[in-house]
Motif scaffolding. Structure first.
Motif, mmCIF file in Angstrom:
data_model
loop_
_atom_site.group_PDB
_atom_site.id
_atom_site.type_symbol
_atom_site.label_atom_id
_atom_site.label_comp_id
_atom_site.label_asym_id
_atom_site.label_seq_id
_atom_site.Cartn_x
_atom_site.Cartn_y
_atom_site.Cartn_z
ATOM 1 N N TRP A 26 34.674 2.148 16.560
ATOM 2 C CA TRP A 26 33.575 1.243 16.899
ATOM 3 C C TRP A 26 33.199 1.501 18.347
ATOM 4 O O TRP A 26 34.057 1.454 19.228
ATOM 5 C CB TRP A 26 34.003 -0.210 16.783
ATOM 6 N N ARG A 27 31.931 1.763 18.591
ATOM 7 C CA ARG A 27 31.473 1.945 19.969
ATOM 8 C C ARG A 27 30.142 1.223 20.141
ATOM 9 O O ARG A 27 29.314 1.207 19.240
ATOM 10 C CB ARG A 27 31.296 3.432 20.295
ATOM 11 N N PHE A 28 29.962 0.640 21.313
ATOM 12 C CA PHE A 28 28.700 0.001 21.665
ATOM 13 C C PHE A 28 28.197 0.652 22.940
ATOM 14 O O PHE A 28 28.953 0.811 23.900
ATOM 15 C CB PHE A 28 28.871 -1.509 21.882
ATOM 16 N N ILE A 29 26.940 1.039 22.934
ATOM 17 C CA ILE A 29 26.327 1.699 24.082
ATOM 18 C C ILE A 29 25.077 0.902 24.455
ATOM 19 O O ILE A 29 24.243 0.629 23.600
ATOM 20 C CB ILE A 29 25.940 3.150 23.746
ATOM 21 N N ILE A 30 24.970 0.532 25.723
ATOM 22 C CA ILE A 30 23.801 -0.204 26.201
ATOM 23 C C ILE A 30 23.177 0.596 27.334
ATOM 24 O O ILE A 30 23.846 0.922 28.317
ATOM 25 C CB ILE A 30 24.186 -1.618 26.689
ATOM 26 N N ASN A 31 21.894 0.938 27.168
ATOM 27 C CA ASN A 31 21.144 1.658 28.190
ATOM 28 C C ASN A 31 20.045 0.757 28.720
ATOM 29 O O ASN A 31 19.232 0.246 27.947
ATOM 30 C CB ASN A 31 20.508 2.936 27.619
ATOM 31 N N LEU A 32 20.035 0.571 30.040
ATOM 32 C CA LEU A 32 19.007 -0.246 30.682
ATOM 33 C C LEU A 32 18.180 0.625 31.607
ATOM 34 O O LEU A 32 18.696 1.174 32.583
ATOM 35 C CB LEU A 32 19.635 -1.386 31.487
ATOM 36 N N THR A 33 16.934 0.793 31.270
ATOM 37 C CA THR A 33 15.973 1.464 32.147
ATOM 38 C C THR A 33 14.756 0.546 32.167
ATOM 39 O O THR A 33 14.911 -0.654 32.320
ATOM 40 C CB THR A 33 15.631 2.878 31.626
ATOM 41 N N ASP A 34 13.561 1.101 31.960
ATOM 42 C CA ASP A 34 12.399 0.216 31.829
ATOM 43 C C ASP A 34 12.396 -0.462 30.460
ATOM 44 O O ASP A 34 11.650 -1.401 30.219
ATOM 45 C CB ASP A 34 11.100 0.985 32.065
ATOM 46 N N ILE A 35 13.244 0.020 29.558
ATOM 47 C CA ILE A 35 13.485 -0.620 28.262
ATOM 48 C C ILE A 35 14.989 -0.826 28.126
ATOM 49 O O ILE A 35 15.772 -0.329 28.932
ATOM 50 C CB ILE A 35 12.960 0.236 27.083
ATOM 51 N N CYS A 36 15.393 -1.545 27.119
ATOM 52 C CA CYS A 36 16.813 -1.748 26.843
ATOM 53 C C CYS A 36 17.107 -1.204 25.452
ATOM 54 O O CYS A 36 16.409 -1.537 24.495
ATOM 55 C CB CYS A 36 17.147 -3.240 26.910
ATOM 56 N N GLN A 37 18.121 -0.342 25.345
ATOM 57 C CA GLN A 37 18.548 0.153 24.042
ATOM 58 C C GLN A 37 19.999 -0.250 23.822
ATOM 59 O O GLN A 37 20.846 -0.049 24.685
ATOM 60 C CB GLN A 37 18.448 1.670 23.953
ATOM 61 N N VAL A 38 20.257 -0.829 22.648
ATOM 62 C CA VAL A 38 21.603 -1.193 22.245
ATOM 63 C C VAL A 38 21.931 -0.351 21.028
ATOM 64 O O VAL A 38 21.176 -0.329 20.052
ATOM 65 C CB VAL A 38 21.717 -2.693 21.914
#
Length: 109
Positions: A26-38
């Motif tokens: 199980w892995r969770f990746i959160i990317n925050l730039t001008d948008i948010c991707q989960v």
């Protein structure tokens, strides 16, 4: 926005599966730039009630949701198979069925 369905009740419904319980399970990746991707990445393995492992396989899938940062409204969703590992001993019939089922319904990266 698309409607996502759990692979275990969709393309994998004919196969008993269980979580892989290690650092890749199980892995969770959160990317925050001008948008948010989960992104939730999950790895599972096939189960056989009779203990046979000739047709064992592992599959990794991910669900990714993209949000606008303002208002945190979802703008896109994806669900895809990212990896498929099959036992070398897998019967050609089972392999063909599995590949047809997964490739037929989800994107294989």
């Amino acid at each position: 926005m698309s409607h996502l369905k759990d692979p275990r009740t969709g393309v994998m419904r004919d196969h008993m599966m269980k979580d892989i319980r290690d650092s890749h399970g199980w892995r969770f990746i959160i990317n925050l730039t001008d948008i948010c991707q989960v992104c939730h990445v999950r790895r599972e393995q096939s189960m056989d009630l009779w203990g046979k492992d000739e047709d064992h396989f592992e599959v990794e899938w991910e669900v990714r949701i993209t949000f606008r940062r303002e208002g945190f409204m979802p703008t896109a969703t994806t669900l895809r198979i990212t990896d498929l590992q099959m036992a070398e001993t897998m019967s050609p019939e089972v392999e063909a069925s599995l590949r047809t089922t997964i490739v037929g319904d989800l994107i294989v990266a």
